[in-house]
Design a protein around this motif. Structure first.
Motif, PDB file in Angstrom:
ATOM      1  N   ALA A   1      21.766 -68.496 -11.063  1.00  0.00           N
ATOM      2  CA  ALA A   1      21.709 -68.361  -9.551  1.00  0.00           C
ATOM      3  C   ALA A   1      21.263 -69.536  -8.680  1.00  0.00           C
ATOM      4  CB  ALA A   1      20.721 -67.129  -9.345  1.00  0.00           C
ATOM      5  N   THR A   2      20.315 -70.572  -9.294  1.00  0.00           N
ATOM      6  CA  THR A   2      20.012 -71.937  -8.784  1.00  0.00           C
ATOM      7  C   THR A   2      21.286 -72.796  -8.145  1.00  0.00           C
ATOM      8  OG1 THR A   2      18.160 -71.257 -10.099  1.00  0.00           O
ATOM      9  CG2 THR A   2      18.403 -73.359  -8.901  1.00  0.00           C
ATOM     10  N   PRO A   3      21.183 -73.232  -7.193  1.00  0.00           N
ATOM     11  CA  PRO A   3      22.224 -74.304  -6.736  1.00  0.00           C
ATOM     12  C   PRO A   3      21.955 -75.522  -7.509  1.00  0.00           C
ATOM     13  CG  PRO A   3      20.819 -73.338  -4.973  1.00  0.00           C
ATOM     14  CD  PRO A   3      20.309 -72.806  -5.894  1.00  0.00           C
ATOM     15  N   ARG A   4      23.040 -76.248  -7.743  1.00  0.00           N
ATOM     16  CA  ARG A   4      23.394 -77.463  -8.413  1.00  0.00           C
ATOM     17  C   ARG A   4      22.583 -78.756  -7.666  1.00  0.00           C
ATOM     18  NH1 ARG A   4      28.715 -78.518 -11.620  1.00  0.00           N
ATOM     19  NH2 ARG A   4      27.322 -79.939 -12.652  1.00  0.00           N
ATOM     20  N   VAL A   5      22.136 -79.501  -8.364  1.00  0.00           N
ATOM     21  CA  VAL A   5      21.558 -80.702  -7.884  1.00  0.00           C
ATOM     22  C   VAL A   5      22.517 -81.610  -7.106  1.00  0.00           C
ATOM     23  CG1 VAL A   5      20.222 -82.955  -8.210  1.00  0.00           C
ATOM     24  CG2 VAL A   5      19.456 -80.672  -9.503  1.00  0.00           C
ATOM     25  N   ALA A   6      22.432 -81.658  -5.828  1.00  0.00           N
ATOM     26  CA  ALA A   6      23.697 -82.363  -5.031  1.00  0.00           C
ATOM     27  C   ALA A   6      23.721 -83.787  -5.619  1.00  0.00           C
ATOM     28  CB  ALA A   6      23.264 -82.577  -3.740  1.00  0.00           C
ATOM     29  N   GLN A   7      22.517 -84.271  -6.018  1.00  0.00           N
ATOM     30  CA  GLN A   7      22.695 -85.751  -6.211  1.00  0.00           C
ATOM     31  C   GLN A   7      23.186 -86.065  -7.538  1.00  0.00           C
ATOM     32  OE1 GLN A   7      20.101 -84.094  -5.408  1.00  0.00           O
ATOM     33  NE2 GLN A   7      18.992 -85.397  -3.447  1.00  0.00           N
TER      34      GLN A   7
END
Length: 346
Positions: free
Chosen positions: A47-53
């Protein structure tokens, strides 16, 4: 293994550290090589957003791991108990670190816990029971011959080979260096030491108390990525007296930034293949560690430009990591050449 249908790589979604980035690098490199590879978020992090970088990598996600013959499942050491759930796919454990690995957590806590037997038992019974429950104690792991062991460092290669009675395969990682352009040496402060408080901060605190008062100290914490890069490009020394559970990223980034990397001879820091810097840039982790560090820093700073030039080969090796990683991935996943260590790529 070149006929593998799909390769699934379990990872901690939303966490921005060296381990998850290495897992992204693996999937991206596999796809560059024509393999059908995917990241799969661990169920505790789904459920955690992916790391944009990490969008710089070609690393798409799959919802689930398909446990079928011909497929490959790669599990990092932080989720080691999950590997036993797969019955048909080829199983691989990637030891991105040793000190943080659950398999060895209990015994390391036992060794580091001070006090008598009751204290040691109280501090370590939980990890020992967890390992017994999941079947991943060192003794149990030695009996498993259906698992391929991959290691990120020579430190891990030696440790796994001796403790699990197997021949692991080196699968390192690489340091993206586009953001580390030529540093402005006119802005470099040779008397500034920067460090990561998560890496041996208690030892560094002791060093600061006895060190030359003219030395400045700046912890890397609470900074944006651009601030970290700027700090590394303007400091004189990056100091890491931590445990080096794997081949750590920040000493490499410091060297790329033109700073002098100084590390303790712990974990991967003790291995020249992992941290190929001169002997005098490594601190012996003995009873004299604090005083030796305090004495070394002024000496290195007095000849900083010359000392930094001694790490030119280290910087060259870092810049060549991506191509070497591609060779490692090819050996393991396409050509089935297992058991190589760092010296096979030198």
């Amino acid at each position: 293994m070149s006929n593998a249908r799909k390769i699934f790589v379990l990872y901690h979604r939303g966490l921005r550290t060296g381990g998850p980035e290495a897992l992204h690098q693996l999937v991206s490199t596999l796809r560059e090589l024509g393999q059908d590879a995917y990241l799969v978020p661990h169920y505790t992090t789904a459920a955690t957003p992916r790391v944009a970088q990490y969008s710089i990598y070609d690393a798409p996600e799959a919802d689930t791991i398909e446990d079928t013959a011909g497929n490959i499942v790669v599990v990092p050491e932080t989720f080691i108990e999950d590997v036993f759930a797969y019955k048909h796919a080829k199983k691989m454990i990637w030891w991105l670190s040793i000190d943080n690995a659950l398999t060895f957590m209990g015994e390391r806590l036992w060794q580091r816990t001070t006090g008598g037997l009751p204290t040691k038992i109280r501090e370590t019974w939980v990890p020992f029971l967890r390992m017994l429950k999941h079947g991943d104690t060192p003794f149990q792991m030695r009996q498993r011959r259906d698992i391929v062991h991959l290691v990120q460092s020579s430190y891990a290669w030696s440790f796994i080979a001796s403790r699990l009675n197997t021949v692991p395969s080196l699968l390192s990682d690489f340091t993206p260096h586009d953001e580390f352009g030529p540093a402005n040496e006119a802005k470099r402060n040779p008397r500034l030491v920067t460090y990561n408080p998560a890496k041996g901060a208690h030892i560094i605190d002791a060093v600061r108390k006895v060190c030359d008062p003219g030395i400045e100290w700046l912890p890397i914490q609470g900074m944006t990525r651009s601030e970290v890069v700027s700090t590394l490009q303007t400091c004189g020394v990056y100091l890491d007296l931590g445990h080096h559970p794997g081949k750590d990223r920040m000493p490499r980034e410091a060297a790329l930034s033109g700073a002098l990397a100084v590390v303790a001879r712990r974990g991967s820091g003790a291995y020249f293949a992992d941290v190929p810097i001169p002997w005098e840039h490594k601190i012996m982790p003995d009873d004299n560690e604090v005083s030796a560090t305090a004495a070394a820093l002024p000496r290195l700073m007095d000849n900083l430009s010359e000392e930094i030039r001694k790490q030119d080969a280290y910087r060259s090796a870092i810049k060549a990591e991506r191509e070497r990683f591609r060779k490692e991935v090819t050996d393991i996943f396409i050509d089935n050449r297992l058991g190589k260590d760092a010296y096979d790529y030198m």
